[in-house]
Design an enzyme around this catalytic site. Structure first.
Site, PDB file in Angstrom:
ATOM      1  N   LYS A   1      -0.572   2.840   7.288  1.00  0.00           N
ATOM      2  CA  LYS A   1      -1.418   1.641   7.182  1.00  0.00           C
ATOM      3  C   LYS A   1      -0.550   0.377   7.240  1.00  0.00           C
ATOM      4  CE  LYS A   1      -5.187   1.474   4.440  1.00  0.00           C
ATOM      5  NZ  LYS A   1      -5.955   1.403   3.190  1.00  0.00           N
TER       6      LYS A   1
ATOM      7  N   CYS B   1     -20.209   0.210  -3.111  1.00  0.00           N
ATOM      8  CA  CYS B   1     -20.234  -0.544  -4.369  1.00  0.00           C
ATOM      9  C   CYS B   1     -21.438  -0.235  -5.251  1.00  0.00           C
ATOM     10  CB  CYS B   1     -20.189  -2.028  -4.075  1.00  0.00           C
ATOM     11  SG  CYS B   1     -18.778  -2.456  -3.072  1.00  0.00           S
TER      12      CYS B   1
ATOM     13  N   THR C   1     -12.969  -3.171  -9.133  1.00  0.00           N
ATOM     14  CA  THR C   1     -14.085  -3.081 -10.085  1.00  0.00           C
ATOM     15  C   THR C   1     -13.802  -1.953 -11.071  1.00  0.00           C
ATOM     16  OG1 THR C   1     -15.600  -3.909  -8.413  1.00  0.00           O
ATOM     17  CG2 THR C   1     -16.578  -2.726 -10.281  1.00  0.00           C
TER      18      THR C   1
ATOM     19  N   ASP D   1       0.856  -1.187   0.000  1.00  0.00           N
ATOM     20  CA  ASP D   1       0.000   0.000   0.000  1.00  0.00           C
ATOM     21  C   ASP D   1       0.887   1.230   0.000  1.00  0.00           C
ATOM     22  OD1 ASP D   1      -3.207   0.367   0.691  1.00  0.00           O
ATOM     23  OD2 ASP D   1      -2.001   2.126   1.150  1.00  0.00           O
TER      24      ASP D   1
ATOM     25  N   GLU E   1     -19.592  -6.753   2.230  1.00  0.00           N
ATOM     26  CA  GLU E   1     -19.045  -6.380   3.531  1.00  0.00           C
ATOM     27  C   GLU E   1     -19.820  -7.094   4.640  1.00  0.00           C
ATOM     28  OE1 GLU E   1     -18.368  -2.194   4.107  1.00  0.00           O
ATOM     29  OE2 GLU E   1     -17.767  -1.971   2.025  1.00  0.00           O
TER      30      GLU E   1
ATOM     31  N   ARG F   1     -19.925   4.908   3.674  1.00  0.00           N
ATOM     32  CA  ARG F   1     -19.979   5.426   2.300  1.00  0.00           C
ATOM     33  C   ARG F   1     -21.383   5.264   1.707  1.00  0.00           C
ATOM     34  NH1 ARG F   1     -14.659   2.680  -0.078  1.00  0.00           N
ATOM     35  NH2 ARG F   1     -15.231   1.149   1.490  1.00  0.00           N
TER      36      ARG F   1
HETATM   37  C1  UGA Z   1     -22.185  -5.629  -2.824  1.00  0.00           C
HETATM   38  C2  UGA Z   1     -22.484  -6.993  -3.456  1.00  0.00           C
HETATM   39  O1  UGA Z   1     -23.472  -7.679  -2.707  1.00  0.00           O
HETATM   40  C3  UGA Z   1     -21.211  -7.843  -3.541  1.00  0.00           C
HETATM   41  O2  UGA Z   1     -21.490  -9.052  -4.236  1.00  0.00           O
HETATM   42  C4  UGA Z   1     -20.147  -7.056  -4.309  1.00  0.00           C
HETATM   43  O3  UGA Z   1     -18.930  -7.768  -4.402  1.00  0.00           O
HETATM   44  C5  UGA Z   1     -19.886  -5.759  -3.572  1.00  0.00           C
HETATM   45  O4  UGA Z   1     -21.114  -4.999  -3.529  1.00  0.00           O
HETATM   46  C6  UGA Z   1     -18.818  -5.023  -4.350  1.00  0.00           C
HETATM   47  O5  UGA Z   1     -19.055  -4.634  -5.503  1.00  0.00           O
HETATM   48  O6  UGA Z   1     -17.676  -4.927  -3.872  1.00  0.00           O
HETATM   49  P1  UGA Z   1     -22.015  -4.716  -0.314  1.00  0.00           P
HETATM   50  O7  UGA Z   1     -22.046  -3.344  -0.913  1.00  0.00           O
HETATM   51  O8  UGA Z   1     -21.007  -5.022   0.721  1.00  0.00           O
HETATM   52  O9  UGA Z   1     -21.828  -5.833  -1.468  1.00  0.00           O
HETATM   53  O10 UGA Z   1     -23.425  -4.950   0.394  1.00  0.00           O
HETATM   54  P2  UGA Z   1     -24.832  -5.662   0.077  1.00  0.00           P
HETATM   55  O11 UGA Z   1     -25.058  -6.708   1.084  1.00  0.00           O
HETATM   56  O12 UGA Z   1     -24.942  -6.069  -1.330  1.00  0.00           O
HETATM   57  O13 UGA Z   1     -25.853  -4.478   0.405  1.00  0.00           O
HETATM   58  C7  UGA Z   1     -25.838  -3.274  -0.352  1.00  0.00           C
HETATM   59  C8  UGA Z   1     -26.970  -2.381   0.095  1.00  0.00           C
HETATM   60  O14 UGA Z   1     -28.227  -2.899  -0.328  1.00  0.00           O
HETATM   61  C9  UGA Z   1     -27.101  -2.185   1.611  1.00  0.00           C
HETATM   62  O15 UGA Z   1     -27.363  -0.824   1.887  1.00  0.00           O
HETATM   63  C10 UGA Z   1     -28.276  -3.045   1.992  1.00  0.00           C
HETATM   64  O16 UGA Z   1     -28.954  -2.582   3.134  1.00  0.00           O
HETATM   65  C11 UGA Z   1     -29.148  -2.917   0.748  1.00  0.00           C
HETATM   66  N1  UGA Z   1     -30.067  -4.043   0.559  1.00  0.00           N
HETATM   67  C12 UGA Z   1     -29.590  -5.285   0.307  1.00  0.00           C
HETATM   68  C13 UGA Z   1     -31.443  -3.818   0.602  1.00  0.00           C
HETATM   69  O17 UGA Z   1     -31.909  -2.675   0.804  1.00  0.00           O
HETATM   70  N2  UGA Z   1     -32.295  -4.872   0.380  1.00  0.00           N
HETATM   71  C14 UGA Z   1     -31.834  -6.130   0.122  1.00  0.00           C
HETATM   72  O18 UGA Z   1     -32.680  -7.039  -0.062  1.00  0.00           O
HETATM   73  C15 UGA Z   1     -30.457  -6.338   0.101  1.00  0.00           C
END
Ligand code: UGA
Length: 439
Positions: free
Chosen positions: A38, A259, A122, A33, A154, A326
């Site tokens: 870090k 993401c 990404t 890094d 996450e 974020r």
């Molecule tokens: C997301 C994807 O799920 C991962 O597969 C991907 O690798 C990652 O982005 C990335 O591109 O690095 P993440 O952002 O950690 O992962 O979280 P998610 O669990 O997907 O949730 C994203 C958001 O959607 C959260 O705010 C969550 O509360 C919301 N959400 C999720 C809903 O409002 N309803 C749902 O049914 C599911």
């Protein structure tokens, strides 16, 4: 199979999880890094992010993990060089690839062996072609290029890495793609082999589709409110159709995180730059922005003008299991409430918004946040909130109103405990019918 030697550029969230998991799979990993503080912290065994199980994983694999700021040290002896740097959005909605280009530019000219540059970050479709052209222009024919996108969510990132639904590998040269696929040989996961552009698109399209499902169910929820249906029952009934599946059908106050918002904006922008207007994604983004603000209307329905009211926002992180703020919907919601003249009191077990929301009061406990509140809003479905509708909370609040932005509570029980209850896409009053039952 003996472990391979891997350099991972970028010790952020994705880099740390990727590096630690590869070490767990028996590979020798050097994490590099640019931030000396870090790297120093990591050497002391301190993990700069909150991800369940990551500290133990790093500790367990200390012998196979090294940390450095030095490019030459990281690349020396490495067979594969992973790029796991951040690609944040720019003002135009495009992804900022400057950190990716820095890694490419930093590769030494005098490599005496073949290495494979592997893209974990990404990136927009077409990035692989551009990097390949840049490597060729520098005469680096012995640097291969493979796209190997991450699908880590996450809070469950270690499980997502070790038990993935699929591993996507897209290379220009089949031997390079073989080398990357082999890294995962201990995992029981299908390997999807594609060309580089398709691998890049699988990542962008997956996040775009998941976001689309959320905005879709949120719109269904909004219609449910108007016609007296319950979106949690609707989602359950829909999800049992194997063609639809049950995941990502939870209605709420919108998606956030580092993401989805960034990646769908990057895909929309990529399409636009290529001459195509991605209409559906524009709607997904717009629905999500409106969804974050709908709680305001629910509060006004019960409280009238919000000026001078005291509102407790319970949960700040964009989802449970992380301290990541974020694009958290809590930020938009809190800002709207403050703009309406409400006092905002926040609580979160791990995330902090002291700098982001300086005029809100951050509380150390749920009790402190709801003390004297006219309403409590569940913003993030932390398990600590499962028992929110209890007599102590009702006593402490000036007005016993719970707005459940994540539909985590049972409306009948909350009402029976003496609270007014509003969910997202759930009837405002008891219907006499609970959630869907199957049998
Ligand atoms: C997301 C994807 O799920 C991962 O597969 C991907 O690798 C990652 O982005 C990335 O591109 O690095 P993440 O952002 O950690 O992962 O979280 P998610 O669990 O997907 O949730 C994203 C958001 O959607 C959260 O705010 C969550 O509360 C919301 N959400 C999720 C809903 O409002 N309803 C749902 O049914 C599911």
């Amino acid at each position: 199979m003996s472990g391979r030697r891997i350099a991972v550029f970028g010790a952020g969230y994705v880099g740390l999880v990727t590096g630690a998991c590869f070490a767990e799979l028996g590979h020798q990993v050097v994490l590099r890094d640019v931030l000396p503080e870090k790297i120093a912290a990591l050497e002391r065994g301190e993990i700069p992010i909150y991800e369940p199980g990551l500290d133990e994983l790093v500790e367990r694999n200390r012998e196979r993990l090294r940390f450095t700021t030095d490019v030459a040290e990281a690349v020396e002896g490495a067979e594969l060089v992973y790029v796991a740097v951040g690609t944040p959005p720019t003002y135009s909605g495009d992804a900022d690839l400057s950190a990716v280009w820095t890694v490419v530019d930093e590769l030494p000219d005098d490599l005496d062996r073949r290495i494979v540059l592997v893209m974990k970050s990404t990136v927009p479709v077409g990035t692989g072609d551009k990097v390949r052209a840049a490597l060729d222009a520098r005469g680096l024919k012995n640097v291969g290029y493979v796209s190997n996108p991450e699908f880590l969510a996450e809070g469950t990132a270690l499980h997502d890495f070790m038990a993935p639904d699929r591993v996507v590998v897209g290379g220009f040269d089949p031997a390079d793609a073989d080398a990357v696929a082999e890294l995962y040989s201990k995992l029981d996961a299908p390997i999807v082999r594609t060309d580089v552009s398709s691998a890049e698109m699988i990542k962008m399209a997956s996040n775009a589709f998941l976001s689309t499902r959320i905005s879709f169910i949120n719109e269904i929820a909004n219609v449910c409110e108007l016609v007296g249906a319950d979106v949690t029952a609707v989602a359950e009934g829909m999800g049992l159709d194997h063609r639809l599946g049950k995941h990502f059908l939870k209605a709420g106050i919108g998606f956030g995180g580092s993401c989805f918002p960034k990646d769908i904006s990057a895909l929309k922008q990529l399409a636009g730059n290529s001459g195509y207007h991605f209409q559906l994604l524009s709607s997904v983004i717009e629905v999500n922005e409106l969804q974050k603000r709908r709680v305001i209307g629910k509060l006004q329905k019960h409280l009238g003008r919000l000026r001078g009211t005291r509102i407790a926002l319970l949960g700040l992180a964009f989802k449970p299991g992380t301290d990541d703020m974020r694009e958290a919907p809590s930020l938009v919601l809190a800002s709207r409430l403050l703009a309406e003249g409400a006092q905002v009191r926040t609580w979160d077990p791990v995330a902090s918004a002291v700098d982001l929301l300086p005029t809100a009061t951050q509380c150390d406990s749920i009790e402190e946040a709801i003390d004297g509140a006219n309403a409590a809003v569940i913003v993030t479905e932390w398990s600590e909130l499962a028992d929110l509708a209890n007599p102590d909370v009702r006593e402490r609040m000036a007005n016993p109103l719970i707005i459940d932005g994540r539909n985590m509570l049972d409306p009948a029980k909350v009402r029976a405990a003496g609270f007014a209850y509003e969910g997202i896409g759930r009837p405002s009053h008891e219907t006499g019918l609970g959630a869907a039952t199957t049998g």
